[in-house]
Design a protein around this motif. Structure first.
Motif, PDB file in Angstrom:
ATOM      1  N   ARG A 155     -28.863  61.223   0.508  1.00 27.60           N
ATOM      2  CA  ARG A 155     -29.665  60.209   1.196  1.00 27.60           C
ATOM      3  C   ARG A 155     -29.756  60.331   2.815  1.00 27.60           C
ATOM      4  N   ALA A 156     -30.711  60.010   3.254  1.00 32.07           N
ATOM      5  CA  ALA A 156     -30.815  59.798   4.658  1.00 32.07           C
ATOM      6  C   ALA A 156     -30.855  58.543   5.321  1.00 32.07           C
ATOM      7  N   ASP A 157     -30.489  57.483   4.529  1.00 29.37           N
ATOM      8  CA  ASP A 157     -30.555  56.017   4.848  1.00 29.37           C
ATOM      9  C   ASP A 157     -29.360  55.299   4.488  1.00 29.37           C
ATOM     10  N   THR A 159     -26.059  53.326   5.343  1.00 29.87           N
ATOM     11  CA  THR A 159     -25.692  52.725   6.526  1.00 29.87           C
ATOM     12  C   THR A 159     -24.030  52.491   6.283  1.00 29.87           C
ATOM     13  N   ASP A 162     -22.876  50.639   3.706  1.00 34.19           N
ATOM     14  CA  ASP A 162     -22.681  51.564   2.495  1.00 34.19           C
ATOM     15  C   ASP A 162     -21.689  52.431   2.286  1.00 34.19           C
ATOM     16  N   SER A 245     -26.598  55.822  13.547  1.00 31.77           N
ATOM     17  CA  SER A 245     -27.234  54.699  13.474  1.00 31.77           C
ATOM     18  C   SER A 245     -27.665  54.256  14.670  1.00 31.77           C
ATOM     19  N   ARG A 255     -29.543  64.364  14.582  1.00 32.05           N
ATOM     20  CA  ARG A 255     -30.306  64.359  13.092  1.00 32.05           C
ATOM     21  C   ARG A 255     -30.772  65.499  12.729  1.00 32.05           C
TER      22      ARG A 255
END
Length: 327
Positions: A155-157, A159, A162, A245, A255
């Motif tokens: 996953r790239a999302d 947090t 999470d 973030s 990234r």
């Protein structure tokens, strides 16, 4: 009181087919079956379990079965974790799966967790349902955490929130369980047992966050892992997620490293640059701040629940050690 003799005695109950792998994992033998050297820093979960038992029983004897059970179950999780991550080494030696094969590692891990339940149930029948239930829930939480950890790599999302949820399951659950079981088998009441479980959960978070720092900035001669090992493997640990973030050109460059290359390991020069970018984006500082925050929370539970000064000091010292060990 040493955990080593009763832990050895417990492992001797295993069938010979998996016992040799377990003895190797615990550091008692080499791959050839000859006597090994137990690496430093082992049995930390057993130690914290005994310390929580000593809040009620200063002899720590009543908490020993809990310490053994937790070390066995934790060992199972570590053996399986190396299989999942395809890590070739653990503590400077070949991982069980790379030394004996994947089937042997999986079956040894299964045998260890089964033995953990047996020892716990036999120890104090009056609380067997509660103690085994706590261990079962911890095993389930660790499995949930492992699944999330695997999912996060795709996953790239992810947090920070999470990630902390995943760590609370994967690392906090066993420490919380050990703290609770040590007190429970020693005869503590429900409020103290639950409170020490909360302390243990914070301690597990501290433990993992410190490992995240070691995986990037740790000294290989002390950690037993290659330099920048987590960066090279493109693991999204707390420092990396924190850095990603943020906003700005350094984040954008970082990234690129985590959005390319697939599962291929980074080259040394790439990993060095990526680690520098993580630090520039505040990943190092934010991880250190989170460790301090969790440490303050853990200390709060101790001050509220443990009136005995010596016991409180020992637990606090161990928490502080976890917050900065091996760097």
């Amino acid at each position: 009181m040493s955990i080593e003799p009763p832990l050895r005695a417990a492992v001797e109950r295993l069938d010979l087919s998996v016992r040799c792998c377990a003895e190797y994992f615990f550091g008692w033998t080499g791959i050839d079956g000859r006597a090994g050297v137990v690496p430093s820093g082992r049995r930390r979960l057993g130690v914290i379990t005994l310390l929580c038992g000593s809040v009620i029983d200063s002899s720590r004897q009543t908490a020993m079965p809990a310490a053994i059970a937790c070390e066995l179950a934790f060992g199972s999780a570590l053996i399986h974790d190396d299989v999942i991550d395809a890590d070739l080494t653990r503590r400077g030696r070949p991982a069980v799966w790379s030394a004996f094969g994947m089937p042997a590692a999986i079956l040894t891990g299964n045998a260890l967790v089964g033995l953990a339940f047996a020892i716990l149930v036999e120890a104090k029948p009056a609380v067997a349902a509660e103690s085994s239930g706590r261990l079962a829930r911890a095993v389930q939480e660790v499995n949930r955490g492992q699944m999330l950890d695997v999912e996060f790599e795709r996953r790239a999302d992810v947090t920070v929130e999470d990630y902390l949820d995943m760590v609370a399951a994967k690392s906090g659950a066993f420490v919380a369980c050990g703290c609770a079981l040590g007190a429970l088998l020693a005869g503590a009441g429900a409020e103290l047992v639950d409170g020490l479980a909360e302390f243990g959960n914070r301690l597990g978070l501290i433990w993992q966050l410190n490992n995240d720092l070691l995986g990037i900035w740790g000294d290989p001669t002390r950690t037993g892992k290659p330099a920048l090992s987590d960066i090279k493997a493109r693991k999204k640990t707390f420092p990396v997620i924190s850095a990603l973030s943020t906003a700005g050109p350094n984040r954008d460059r970082l990234r690129v490293f985590y959005g390319s290359g697939g599962q291929e390991a980074m080259q040394d020069d790439e990993a060095t640059l990526a680690a520098d970018l993580v630090e520039r984006c505040g990943g190092l500082g934010r991880t250190q701040s989170e460790i301090e925050y969790q440490l303050d929370k853990a200390m709060h539970f101790l001050s509220e629940l443990v009136p005995d000064r010596d016991s409180r000091t020992q637990l606090a010292d161990l928490a502080c050690f976890y917050a900065g060990s091996d760097r």
